[in-house]
Design a protein around this motif. Sequence first.
Motif, mmCIF file in Angstrom:
data_model
loop_
_atom_site.group_PDB
_atom_site.id
_atom_site.type_symbol
_atom_site.label_atom_id
_atom_site.label_comp_id
_atom_site.label_asym_id
_atom_site.label_seq_id
_atom_site.Cartn_x
_atom_site.Cartn_y
_atom_site.Cartn_z
ATOM 1 N N ASN A 179 48.784 33.959 22.146
ATOM 2 C CA ASN A 179 47.573 34.085 21.333
ATOM 3 C C ASN A 179 46.326 34.224 22.213
ATOM 4 O O ASN A 179 45.282 33.629 21.945
ATOM 5 C CB ASN A 179 47.413 32.898 20.380
ATOM 6 N N PHE A 210 41.992 45.108 20.820
ATOM 7 C CA PHE A 210 41.720 44.769 19.421
ATOM 8 C C PHE A 210 42.255 45.842 18.478
ATOM 9 O O PHE A 210 42.808 45.539 17.420
ATOM 10 C CB PHE A 210 40.219 44.595 19.207
ATOM 11 N N HIS A 214 44.911 43.946 15.996
ATOM 12 C CA HIS A 214 44.328 43.318 14.810
ATOM 13 C C HIS A 214 45.224 43.400 13.575
ATOM 14 O O HIS A 214 45.167 42.533 12.704
ATOM 15 C CB HIS A 214 42.932 43.903 14.515
ATOM 16 N N LEU A 217 48.226 40.495 13.937
ATOM 17 C CA LEU A 217 47.931 39.072 13.972
ATOM 18 C C LEU A 217 47.395 38.617 12.616
ATOM 19 O O LEU A 217 46.661 39.348 11.951
ATOM 20 C CB LEU A 217 46.902 38.767 15.059
ATOM 21 N N LYS A 222 43.990 35.110 14.581
ATOM 22 C CA LYS A 222 42.756 35.698 15.097
ATOM 23 C C LYS A 222 41.687 34.634 15.331
ATOM 24 O O LYS A 222 40.947 34.687 16.316
ATOM 25 C CB LYS A 222 42.225 36.755 14.122
ATOM 26 N N GLN A 223 41.620 33.661 14.431
ATOM 27 C CA GLN A 223 40.577 32.635 14.539
ATOM 28 C C GLN A 223 40.827 31.676 15.704
ATOM 29 O O GLN A 223 39.882 31.068 16.224
ATOM 30 C CB GLN A 223 40.467 31.852 13.228
ATOM 31 N N PHE A 225 42.428 32.760 18.464
ATOM 32 C CA PHE A 225 42.673 33.675 19.588
ATOM 33 C C PHE A 225 41.725 33.368 20.744
ATOM 34 O O PHE A 225 40.554 33.042 20.546
ATOM 35 C CB PHE A 225 42.464 35.112 19.106
ATOM 36 N N TYR A 258 36.228 42.544 14.032
ATOM 37 C CA TYR A 258 37.685 42.520 13.875
ATOM 38 C C TYR A 258 38.188 41.209 13.272
ATOM 39 O O TYR A 258 39.382 41.082 12.989
ATOM 40 C CB TYR A 258 38.364 42.720 15.232
ATOM 41 N N PHE A 260 38.100 38.263 14.895
ATOM 42 C CA PHE A 260 38.641 37.392 15.942
ATOM 43 C C PHE A 260 37.668 36.251 16.248
ATOM 44 O O PHE A 260 36.469 36.329 15.931
ATOM 45 C CB PHE A 260 38.899 38.189 17.228
#
Length: 456
Positions: A179, A210, A214, A217, A222-223, A225, A258, A260
């Motif tokens: 991740n 990305f 994107h 994931l 993503k949060q 990452f 994105y 992230f």
Amino acid sequence: MTKPLFSEFPEVTSKQWKQKIQSDLKGADYNETLIWQSNEGINVKPFYHQDTLKTTSINAIPQTSWNICQTIFVQQIEIANGIAVSALKHGAESIHFIIPDDSISIENLLKNIDIQKTTIFFELQFLSEAFVEKIIDFGTNSQIIVQTDIIGNLAQSGNWFTNLEAEHKALQNIVKLTNSITVNTTLYQNAGANMVQQLAYALSHINEYFNQLHEHLSVSEKQSFTAVFRLAIGSNYFFEIGKIRALRVLYQSLATEYGFNTECHVFTTPTKRNKTIYDYNTNMLRTTTECMSAILGGANTIYNMPYDAVYHKNNEFGDRIARNQLLILKHESYLDQVKNPSEGSYYIETLTNQLAEKGLELFKDIEANGGFLKQLKEGTIQRKIKESAIKEQEQFDTGKITLLGTNKHPNESDKMSNELELYPFVKTQSRKTLIEPIVEKRLAEKSEQDRLKTEN
């Protein structure tokens, strides 16, 4: 910065300051006399004022709690482990292992290291899902970061590890495990790219990842990452502070698009570009200010290059001195005690804005012309870096850029021909590559080679 400290004194606007300066110049042109332009095309003024300051949207600058890192190339496991354990006992707070192949035993390498409290970076010089899985399984719930950067490898070597399709598939699987992703921009700086180029290339570099990741994931992945940016820091003190801050602004904007995590981990090291083999102790002065720029710019992890790294093999003395420089900055200069210490400086805030704006403009141009990978394959990125490097080299050759002990006040009695354990110059090797590699080169190489030829 907005609270009045001396209300009995009237405010002085930037316009009034400029008028006073122009009066003191007694007819000399203000712009020609006091304004200079950087290689990034930024006009540096003699003073900065609050009434001309744009607001900088930096809310991702971390507390100035940075880690002292030790980088270790793993040639022999027992020796590398011993160096790591010793470094941690003597002030290092994180370890960066460079792993050459998949024969390395992770268990033996991390023996006697508390991986729950110590951040461990693994830089693999190969691509292997199985090896990464082995690392992750061993370090469950630990602070281990595997640095994966297939585009960085392509830019440096000129080739993929295997091929584009296979590596993109492997990357997706590795990111599922870790991740995280790493963008190594040190290559661009060490090859001669200016700061605007470094920022734009870093942004375009991670944008390639990305674009690919994107859809693979989840929102929660993503949060959580982690994006790691590896930066080389040069001797332009305030600009380098602004560069790190501008990177955070730009990354925050891109990551938001994105979905992230908008915070990134900045891993810095001094540049190789201005290091010299003659009067080598001045390298300590250079790396000290470069590490200070990294600290004040908000770096998370700092590895300090030993003063003799250009020409000596790794040695205990060089590593200890480099580590002690950071220990002094941290524990005697207290540079880890203030949150975002550069905030509020009109000069640094302005530089941050200008570098971010110019970096974003170049990023948009790269994306409009096919993206980073396309421009790498076409040779556009390489050509632009070469143009910047040639300009900087000319400035060094003509004395506009000074390296003390090399092109200014050289010690003629200094002899280095018998001290070179490593070849300190660009090595050329004919081989077939998919793209033209980006080649690192120090400013002093030509003058040092000429000087070595004249040694008795």
